[in-house]
Design a protein around this motif. Structure first.
Motif, mmCIF file in Angstrom:
data_model
loop_
_atom_site.group_PDB
_atom_site.id
_atom_site.type_symbol
_atom_site.label_atom_id
_atom_site.label_comp_id
_atom_site.label_asym_id
_atom_site.label_seq_id
_atom_site.Cartn_x
_atom_site.Cartn_y
_atom_site.Cartn_z
ATOM 1 N N SER A 1 40.081 40.544 35.916
ATOM 2 C CA SER A 1 39.337 41.623 36.694
ATOM 3 C C SER A 1 40.494 42.177 37.740
ATOM 4 O O SER A 1 41.067 41.303 38.316
ATOM 5 C CB SER A 1 37.998 41.068 37.282
ATOM 6 N N LYS A 2 40.241 43.205 38.052
ATOM 7 C CA LYS A 2 40.884 43.657 39.204
ATOM 8 C C LYS A 2 40.203 43.124 40.917
ATOM 9 O O LYS A 2 40.875 43.442 41.625
ATOM 10 C CB LYS A 2 40.909 45.286 39.192
ATOM 11 N N LYS A 3 38.919 42.599 40.280
ATOM 12 C CA LYS A 3 38.342 42.199 41.507
ATOM 13 C C LYS A 3 38.689 40.933 41.891
ATOM 14 O O LYS A 3 39.223 40.251 40.968
ATOM 15 C CB LYS A 3 36.820 42.276 41.334
ATOM 16 N N LYS A 4 38.231 40.496 43.105
ATOM 17 C CA LYS A 4 38.589 39.102 43.663
ATOM 18 C C LYS A 4 37.372 38.422 43.501
ATOM 19 O O LYS A 4 36.456 38.752 44.126
ATOM 20 C CB LYS A 4 39.265 39.062 45.160
ATOM 21 N N PHE A 5 37.434 36.816 43.228
ATOM 22 C CA PHE A 5 36.322 36.128 42.906
ATOM 23 C C PHE A 5 36.536 34.781 43.914
ATOM 24 O O PHE A 5 37.597 34.246 43.711
ATOM 25 C CB PHE A 5 35.813 35.750 41.615
ATOM 26 N N PHE A 6 35.355 34.187 44.234
ATOM 27 C CA PHE A 6 35.245 32.978 44.968
ATOM 28 C C PHE A 6 34.538 32.086 43.807
ATOM 29 O O PHE A 6 33.504 32.414 43.255
ATOM 30 C CB PHE A 6 34.339 32.908 46.094
ATOM 31 N N LEU A 7 35.197 31.119 43.237
ATOM 32 C CA LEU A 7 34.788 30.186 42.392
ATOM 33 C C LEU A 7 34.577 29.037 42.844
ATOM 34 O O LEU A 7 35.126 28.152 43.783
ATOM 35 C CB LEU A 7 35.736 29.672 41.067
ATOM 36 N N VAL B 1 39.937 31.832 45.879
ATOM 37 C CA VAL B 1 39.686 30.499 46.049
ATOM 38 C C VAL B 1 38.700 29.690 45.144
ATOM 39 O O VAL B 1 37.729 30.196 44.709
ATOM 40 C CB VAL B 1 38.957 30.214 47.635
ATOM 41 N N VAL B 2 39.028 28.641 44.927
ATOM 42 C CA VAL B 2 38.009 27.675 44.194
ATOM 43 C C VAL B 2 37.777 26.460 44.937
ATOM 44 O O VAL B 2 38.527 25.831 45.558
ATOM 45 C CB VAL B 2 38.977 27.036 42.934
#
Length: 164
Positions: A74-80, A5-6
């Motif tokens: 990345s294989k990880k999920k990020f919140f921007l 999510v951004v």
């Protein structure tokens, strides 16, 4: 893409971020972008504490391109997240790919703003930034909570324009 999510939220990381958004769109870490945030030591500490056990990276706009690219790869999920549409407009103008959807949450009342809805108040600089972001082909969606109805920029723009 590993950015789940951004979002724009003037409070950045807070209770709703942690209890609602990170559950609706699971994340492994949070990328915060904003020159004002990156240079404020106290705010950095508060945001990292608010994130509980999630890793938080806080970056200037100049650092954002490289950090977002690494997040996407990345294989990880990020919140921007950032606290201002101006930050996302700057990144879009710099050619930084942060995805095709920008979610807008709380932008609370400040001097010189027009109230467009529940927790959404923008000024002319915000308006210009949203216009710039939209010109880059990014879908701007206003939504306080994950279960709330999404209002597109076109609807919010018409409301702002009608108040002029």
């Amino acid at each position: 893409m590993s950015i789940s999510v951004v979002r724009i939220d003037d409070r950045v990381i807070h209770g709703q971020t942690m209890t609602r958004w990170t559950k609706a769109r699971p994340v492994d870490g949070i990328l915060v972008v904003g020159d004002n945030i990156a240079h404020d030591k106290l705010r950095r500490k508060v945001l990292k504490a608010a994130a509980n056990d999630l890793k938080v990276g806080i970056y200037t706009v100049a650092e954002a391109g490289d950090k977002i690219k690494k997040g996407i790869e990345s294989k990880k999920k990020f919140f921007l997240i950032s606290d201002s549409p101006k930050t996302f407009a700057q990144m879009a103008d710099m050619g930084i790919d942060f995805g095709k959807v920008l979610n807008v949450g709380p932008m609370n009342t400040r001097p010189g703003t027009k109230v467009l809805g529940r927790t959404v108040a923008i000024d002319q600089d915000d308006y210009n930034a949203f216009e710039d972001i939209a010109k880059h082909g990014i879908d701007i969606q206003f939504q306080l909570l994950p279960d709330d109805e999404i209002k597109p920029w076109s609807t919010m723009k018409k409301k702002y324009d009608s108040m002029s």
